[in-house]
Motif scaffolding. Structure first.
Motif, short mmCIF file in Angstrom:
data_model
loop_
_atom_site.label_atom_id
_atom_site.label_comp_id
_atom_site.label_asym_id
_atom_site.label_seq_id
_atom_site.Cartn_x
_atom_site.Cartn_y
_atom_site.Cartn_z
N GLU A 12 0.75 -1.21 -0.10
CA GLU A 12 0.01 0.00 -0.05
C GLU A 12 0.77 1.28 0.04
O GLU A 12 0.61 2.14 -0.65
N LEU A 13 1.92 1.27 0.80
CA LEU A 13 2.78 2.44 0.81
C LEU A 13 3.42 2.70 -0.59
O LEU A 13 3.82 3.82 -1.08
N MET A 14 3.80 1.58 -1.15
CA MET A 14 4.40 1.65 -2.33
C MET A 14 3.59 2.09 -3.69
O MET A 14 3.88 2.69 -4.66
N ARG A 15 2.17 1.75 -3.53
CA ARG A 15 1.29 1.82 -4.50
C ARG A 15 0.67 3.26 -4.81
O ARG A 15 0.20 3.71 -6.01
N GLN A 16 0.84 3.86 -3.79
CA GLN A 16 0.35 5.36 -3.57
C GLN A 16 1.34 6.42 -4.23
O GLN A 16 2.30 6.39 -3.95
N ASP A 17 0.61 7.17 -5.18
CA ASP A 17 1.63 8.13 -5.71
C ASP A 17 1.54 9.58 -5.07
O ASP A 17 2.65 10.45 -5.05
N ALA A 18 0.86 9.62 -3.87
CA ALA A 18 0.95 11.08 -3.22
C ALA A 18 2.26 10.88 -2.37
O ALA A 18 2.88 9.94 -2.04
N SER A 19 2.68 12.11 -1.98
CA SER A 19 4.12 12.17 -1.32
C SER A 19 4.08 12.17 0.11
O SER A 19 4.82 12.04 0.87
N ARG A 20 2.65 12.21 0.69
CA ARG A 20 2.40 11.92 2.01
C ARG A 20 1.61 10.93 2.29
O ARG A 20 0.65 10.53 1.29
N GLN A 21 1.23 10.13 3.36
CA GLN A 21 0.45 9.08 3.73
C GLN A 21 -0.15 9.33 5.10
O GLN A 21 0.73 9.47 6.19
N LEU A 22 -1.47 9.12 5.38
CA LEU A 22 -2.08 8.93 6.65
C LEU A 22 -2.28 7.50 6.89
O LEU A 22 -2.62 6.66 6.46
N ILE A 23 -1.79 7.30 8.27
CA ILE A 23 -1.72 5.76 9.02
C ILE A 23 -2.71 6.03 10.23
O ILE A 23 -2.12 6.85 11.12
N PHE A 24 -3.53 5.09 10.45
CA PHE A 24 -4.20 5.03 11.89
C PHE A 24 -3.82 3.69 12.61
O PHE A 24 -3.85 2.67 11.73
N MET A 25 -3.38 3.76 13.50
CA MET A 25 -3.26 2.46 14.23
C MET A 25 -3.24 2.62 15.78
O MET A 25 -3.27 3.56 16.32
N HIS A 26 -3.38 1.44 16.59
CA HIS A 26 -3.56 1.75 17.94
C HIS A 26 -2.33 2.02 18.81
O HIS A 26 -2.15 2.88 19.10
N HIS A 27 -1.40 0.89 18.83
CA HIS A 27 -0.16 1.27 19.37
C HIS A 27 0.92 2.19 18.45
O HIS A 27 0.94 2.03 17.32
N PRO A 28 1.45 2.98 19.37
CA PRO A 28 2.46 3.54 18.58
C PRO A 28 3.66 2.93 17.87
O PRO A 28 3.89 2.19 18.74
N PRO A 29 4.28 3.14 16.67
CA PRO A 29 5.17 2.53 16.47
C PRO A 29 6.54 2.73 16.64
O PRO A 29 7.84 2.32 16.14
N ILE A 30 6.65 3.38 17.93
CA ILE A 30 7.94 3.83 18.52
C ILE A 30 7.72 3.71 20.00
O ILE A 30 6.52 3.42 20.43
N LEU A 31 8.73 3.73 20.99
CA LEU A 31 8.76 3.84 22.37
C LEU A 31 8.55 5.45 22.29
O LEU A 31 9.39 6.02 21.74
N ALA A 32 7.75 5.74 23.30
CA ALA A 32 7.33 7.31 23.30
C ALA A 32 7.86 7.84 24.52
O ALA A 32 7.57 9.19 24.76
N GLY A 33 8.76 7.44 25.38
CA GLY A 33 8.83 8.29 26.38
C GLY A 33 8.05 7.99 27.76
O GLY A 33 8.16 9.37 28.59
N VAL A 34 7.13 7.31 27.79
CA VAL A 34 6.36 7.20 28.83
C VAL A 34 6.70 6.08 29.47
O VAL A 34 6.04 4.75 28.97
#
Length: 249
Positions: free
Chosen positions: A132-154
């Motif tokens: 999906e990320l590769m198929r889109q021509d737009a320069s930006r992409q919106l993503i919604f997910m439950h868990h953050p994809p990083i450790l967030a300092g909490v």
């Protein structure tokens, strides 16, 4: 294009008040605020249920969301059941081997909705994300997910309930590989956090239920004002702000 993101409702049975919070009343107040704002779209990023996914709770939440008469999308969190949620919200076609993930067009651009219910993503879902990320021509992409994809300092959430390391590493690699500017909207941490990464910006949205003290290693409540995120999509920029409903008098 205006979007309201809400997350972590943790709705239980009628009459339950976990930590002294009337969670259903919190959600009703939040729905009233959304109705007043009248956005173009609403996104619910998981943990609709308090403990585990229950059809009766999903039906109650769905009725409230339907009453708004605003298009909306829902995804699953670690306190949900993707299969029951999909059946309750008529999303069976978006259920893939027990994972609920899909894409939807919001205004003029596509958004990806991921499933991190077990704290990870299957290889099948990761491959879908890459495609999906590769198929889109737009320069930006919106993503919604439950868990953050990083450790967030909490500390409490980072140490006990993060997205598991293999999934974090895999997503980070995909996000960098795609070469787009990503705007990732999450929940799960019961906090407001915004983090800028090499591939874009991660927005963690506060809960509809309660907020966790952000600097303590052990669980502690910071406050019980329900929060939500306001997102404004414009062709050249994305604006985002977090708002809280004051405690009722």
């Amino acid at each position: 294009m205006q979007i309201i993101q809400i997350t972590d409702q943790h709705v239980g049975q009628f009459g339950e008040t976990p930590n002294g919070v009337d969670v259903r009343e919190q959600f009703l107040r939040l729905c009233k605020a959304i109705s007043t704002i009248a956005p173009d779209y609403v996104v619910v990023t998981g943990d609709l249920c308090a403990i585990s996914g229950e059809a009766a709770i999903y039906r109650w939440v769905k009725e409230r969301l339907d009453d708004l008469k605003i298009p909306y999308a829902v995804i699953s969190g670690n306190h949900d059941d993707p299969g029951v949620l999909a059946q309750s919200f008529c999303l069976e076609n978006d259920l893939h081997d027990g994972e609920l993930y899909y894409r939807r067009k919001i205004g003029e651009e596509w958004a990806l909705f991921l499933d991190t219910t077990p704290g990870m993503l299957s290889q099948k879902q990761l491959q879908w994300v890459r495609e999906e990320l590769m198929r889109q021509d737009a320069s930006r992409q919106l993503i919604f997910m439950h868990h953050p994809p990083i450790l967030a300092g909490v500390p409490h959430m980072d140490n006990n309930y993060p997205l598991l390391e293999p999934a974090r590493e895999a997503l980070q690699a995909l996000f960098i590989e795609c070469g787009k500017e990503l705007f990732v909207f999450c929940g799960h941490y019961h906090n407001e956090v915004t983090t800028r990464c090499s591939y874009g910006t991660i927005f963690i949205t506060p809960s509809s239920y309660l907020q966790i003290a952000p600097y303590q290693k052990e669980f502690a409540i910071e406050h019980t004002m329900p929060g939500f995120r306001y997102i404004e999509l414009q062709p050249q920029l994305i604006r985002s702000s977090v708002h809280y409903l004051p405690e009722p008098l």
